[in-house]
Structures are given as structure tokens and as C-alpha cells.
Design a protein around this motif. Structure first.
Motif, PDB file in Angstrom:
ATOM      1  N   MET A  56      37.552  28.706  52.207  1.00  0.00           N
ATOM      2  CA  MET A  56      36.711  27.946  51.283  1.00  0.00           C
ATOM      3  C   MET A  56      35.288  28.473  51.181  1.00  0.00           C
ATOM      4  SD  MET A  56      37.589  23.909  51.782  1.00  0.00           S
ATOM      5  CE  MET A  56      37.413  23.963  53.569  1.00  0.00           C
ATOM      6  N   PRO A  58      33.594  31.397  51.146  1.00  0.00           N
ATOM      7  CA  PRO A  58      33.144  32.367  50.140  1.00  0.00           C
ATOM      8  C   PRO A  58      33.052  31.787  48.740  1.00  0.00           C
ATOM      9  CG  PRO A  58      34.776  33.363  51.588  1.00  0.00           C
ATOM     10  CD  PRO A  58      34.772  31.895  51.889  1.00  0.00           C
ATOM     11  N   TRP A  59      33.962  30.859  48.399  1.00  0.00           N
ATOM     12  CA  TRP A  59      33.940  30.251  47.069  1.00  0.00           C
ATOM     13  C   TRP A  59      32.816  29.227  46.950  1.00  0.00           C
ATOM     14  CZ3 TRP A  59      36.535  32.683  43.502  1.00  0.00           C
ATOM     15  CH2 TRP A  59      37.651  33.437  43.867  1.00  0.00           C
ATOM     16  N   LEU A  60      32.539  28.495  48.019  1.00  0.00           N
ATOM     17  CA  LEU A  60      31.421  27.548  47.991  1.00  0.00           C
ATOM     18  C   LEU A  60      30.093  28.288  47.892  1.00  0.00           C
ATOM     19  CD1 LEU A  60      32.546  24.962  50.715  1.00  0.00           C
ATOM     20  CD2 LEU A  60      32.534  24.653  48.238  1.00  0.00           C
ATOM     21  N   LEU A  62      29.634  31.034  46.594  1.00  0.00           N
ATOM     22  CA  LEU A  62      29.569  31.663  45.270  1.00  0.00           C
ATOM     23  C   LEU A  62      28.664  30.864  44.328  1.00  0.00           C
ATOM     24  CD1 LEU A  62      30.832  34.063  43.722  1.00  0.00           C
ATOM     25  CD2 LEU A  62      32.652  32.524  43.020  1.00  0.00           C
ATOM     26  N   TYR A 150      25.668  38.128  48.903  1.00  0.00           N
ATOM     27  CA  TYR A 150      25.413  37.128  47.862  1.00  0.00           C
ATOM     28  C   TYR A 150      23.911  36.889  47.687  1.00  0.00           C
ATOM     29  CZ  TYR A 150      30.329  35.516  47.516  1.00  0.00           C
ATOM     30  OH  TYR A 150      31.677  35.420  47.281  1.00  0.00           O
ATOM     31  N   CYS A 175      28.354  37.853  41.800  1.00  0.00           N
ATOM     32  CA  CYS A 175      28.979  37.564  43.090  1.00  0.00           C
ATOM     33  C   CYS A 175      30.492  37.426  42.939  1.00  0.00           C
ATOM     34  CB  CYS A 175      28.398  36.284  43.689  1.00  0.00           C
ATOM     35  SG  CYS A 175      26.728  36.427  44.339  1.00  0.00           S
ATOM     36  N   ALA A 176      30.929  36.761  41.866  1.00  0.00           N
ATOM     37  CA  ALA A 176      32.362  36.586  41.622  1.00  0.00           C
ATOM     38  C   ALA A 176      33.047  37.928  41.390  1.00  0.00           C
ATOM     39  CB  ALA A 176      32.582  35.659  40.423  1.00  0.00           C
ATOM     40  N   TYR A 179      33.274  39.643  44.720  1.00  0.00           N
ATOM     41  CA  TYR A 179      34.193  39.026  45.676  1.00  0.00           C
ATOM     42  C   TYR A 179      35.653  39.141  45.248  1.00  0.00           C
ATOM     43  CZ  TYR A 179      36.524  35.765  48.751  1.00  0.00           C
ATOM     44  OH  TYR A 179      37.394  35.212  49.668  1.00  0.00           O
ATOM     45  N   TYR A 180      35.922  38.883  43.969  1.00  0.00           N
ATOM     46  CA  TYR A 180      37.318  38.827  43.533  1.00  0.00           C
ATOM     47  C   TYR A 180      37.629  39.716  42.338  1.00  0.00           C
ATOM     48  CZ  TYR A 180      41.900  36.648  42.896  1.00  0.00           C
ATOM     49  OH  TYR A 180      43.248  36.429  42.819  1.00  0.00           O
ATOM     50  N   SER A 204      35.983  41.220  49.197  1.00  0.00           N
ATOM     51  CA  SER A 204      37.131  40.540  49.778  1.00  0.00           C
ATOM     52  C   SER A 204      37.895  41.400  50.788  1.00  0.00           C
ATOM     53  CB  SER A 204      38.083  40.087  48.665  1.00  0.00           C
ATOM     54  OG  SER A 204      39.183  39.398  49.200  1.00  0.00           O
TER      55      SER A 204
END
Length: 242
Positions: A56, A58-60, A62, A150, A175-176, A179-180, A204
Motif C-alpha cells: 500500500m 508506494p501508492w499512498l 504517490l 518521490y 511518480c506514477a 513506479y508503474y 518497482s
């Protein structure tokens, strides 16, 4: 530099922003790990690990990290105080690094209370202490480096505009992508070697490697290069404003 760093860091807590960021992060992770039923719930999972937190976080971050960094240069520009700051006998890199480190310290502060989760899981193990220590600490280290990237992206985005909302959007999107986004691009190739090469450009792959408890120098070098690139890019941007 230390004086400016203290000033920037204290600014986070002189307004609600610092408390909101830390509170939101701990509230969401706490609810999903301990209250809401599902795959992230430690009690439902039946295993003594903190995998849910490390999935969770890394997404938070973000969204939370851009919220932290969006004001760092954008507010200075909007208020007309950036020129005053640049006129002082402080090197440009010191100005950038003080803002960068202040943002990073706040993110690290948000992680420290999660050690309570670690202690809880440690004592809940059967037998006590039956937890993958290497993977857990590797994940924490990887998460700090991920957050460091980030923050570097966020500071760079903030230097590009005097509008905090635009800075937030730019930082979140970049950042997105880091990361992905590279993972998605890699999936378009049918060649395994090409897939790995493209995926290695993203955060990632390196974060996941650290989460397995393997601290490889190649992963550390990757994070340091990306951080340095965005910090140097920020320095170039503010120098153009002189």
C-alpha cells in the motif's frame, strides 16, 4: 544549509499539512492492516508479515508526497520570496537540498510509527519472532529510497510552476510513471530481455528486489542516480529564474 533545513521542516508543522500527511498515512494503513477485512488484513492473512503495508505504501506516497512537496518552491514563487532567497549567500544546491531533505524527513517521520505494526506482528508470530526479518527491513529500506525518489520528483515539479495544484499533478503523474509506468511499457514487449531492461528503468523492480531482503548495489545506484538527476534538474530550473 542546516538553518534553512530546520526552517523548512518546522514549516510543515506550523501548518496542518505535516500532521495531515502523517495522520492520513497511518489511518489508512492502520485500517487496512488491522480493521478492514481483506487480503491486506494481518489477522485474516494468517501470516506474520507486513506485506500489506509495503504494497500500500508506494501508492499512498504517490499522492501524499506530492502534497508535501508541491508548496516548497511554488509557494516561494507565488509570494515573490524566491528571489529574496536566491539573493542570500547560500549556494543553489544548498537551497534545493534543504527543501529536499525537509520533505524526506517528514516522510521518514510518517514511517516511524509503523514500527508499532512490526512489533505487534513480531509478538503475534508462532513462535514469537517468526517473521522474515530480512524481507521486512529490506522493505523498509526500499520504501525510504522509493520515498526519496518521490520527494526529488516532487521538488523538481514544484520548481517548474508557481501553482501548487499544477505542481501536485505533475509530481503525481511522474511518480506514477516511474513506479508503474515502465512495467506497463515492458508488458507490451514479447521479448523477455527487453521486458527486463525496460522494467529496470522503473522504481518497482528495484523496490521489489529490496523487499525480498536483497540489498543489491545496483538497486542502490539506481535510486541514487534518479534522485541526483531530479535534484540537479531542480537546481538548473531555479538558476534560470535568476
Amino acid at each position: 544549509m542546516l538553518v534553512l533545513l530546520r526552517k523548512e521542516f518546522s514549516t510543515f508543522f506550523s501548518s496542518p499539512m505535516g500532521y495531515i500527511v502523517i495522520g492520513v498515512f497511518l489511518l489508512i494503513t492502520g485500517l487496512f492492516l488491522w480493521v478492514f477485512r481483506g487480503e491486506y488484513n494481518i489477522l485474516d492473512n494468517g501470516y506474520a508479515n507486513l506485506n500489506g503495508l509495503f504494497i500500500m505504501a508506494p501508492w499512498l506516497y504517490l499522492f501524499l508526497v506530492p502534497a508535501i512537496t508541491m508548496r516548497l518552491f511554488a509557494e516561494e514563487k507565488r509570494n515573490g520570496t524566491l528571489e529574496l532567497l536566491l539573493s542570500r549567500p547560500i549556494s543553489r544546491i544548498s537551497i534545493v537540498m534543504s527543501k529536499y531533505l525537509a520533505g524526506l524527513l517528514l516522510v521518514v517521520f510518517s514511517l516511524i510509527p509503523t514500527l508499532v505494526y512490526f512489533i505487534s506482528v513480531y509478538w503475534m508470530g508462532d513462535p514469537v519472532g517468526n517473521i522474515d526479518m530480512g524481507g521486512t527491513w529490506g522493505s523498509y529500506i526500499g520504501l525510504v529510497f522509493l520515498a526519496a525518489v518521490y520527494v526529488a520528483i516532487g521538488v523538481f515539479a514544484s520548481s517548474l510552476t508557481d501553482n501548487q495544484i499544477i505542481a501536485f499533478i505533475i509530481a503525481a503523474v511522474v511518480c506514477a510513471v516511474f513506479y508503474y509506468g515502465f512495467d506497463l511499457i515492458a508488458q507490451t514487449s514479447s521479448n523477455g530481455g527487453t521486458q527486463n531492461a525496460i522494467a529496470s528503468l522503473g522504481i518497482s523492480a528495484h523496490y521489489d528486489a529490496m523487499s525480498r531482503g536483497v540489498i543489491d548495489s545496483r538497486d542502490l545506484v539506481y535510486f541514487l542516480i534518479v534522485i541526483a538527476a531530479f535534484v540537479f534538474g531542480t537546481k538548473l530550473v531555479i538558476e534560470k529564474k535568476e
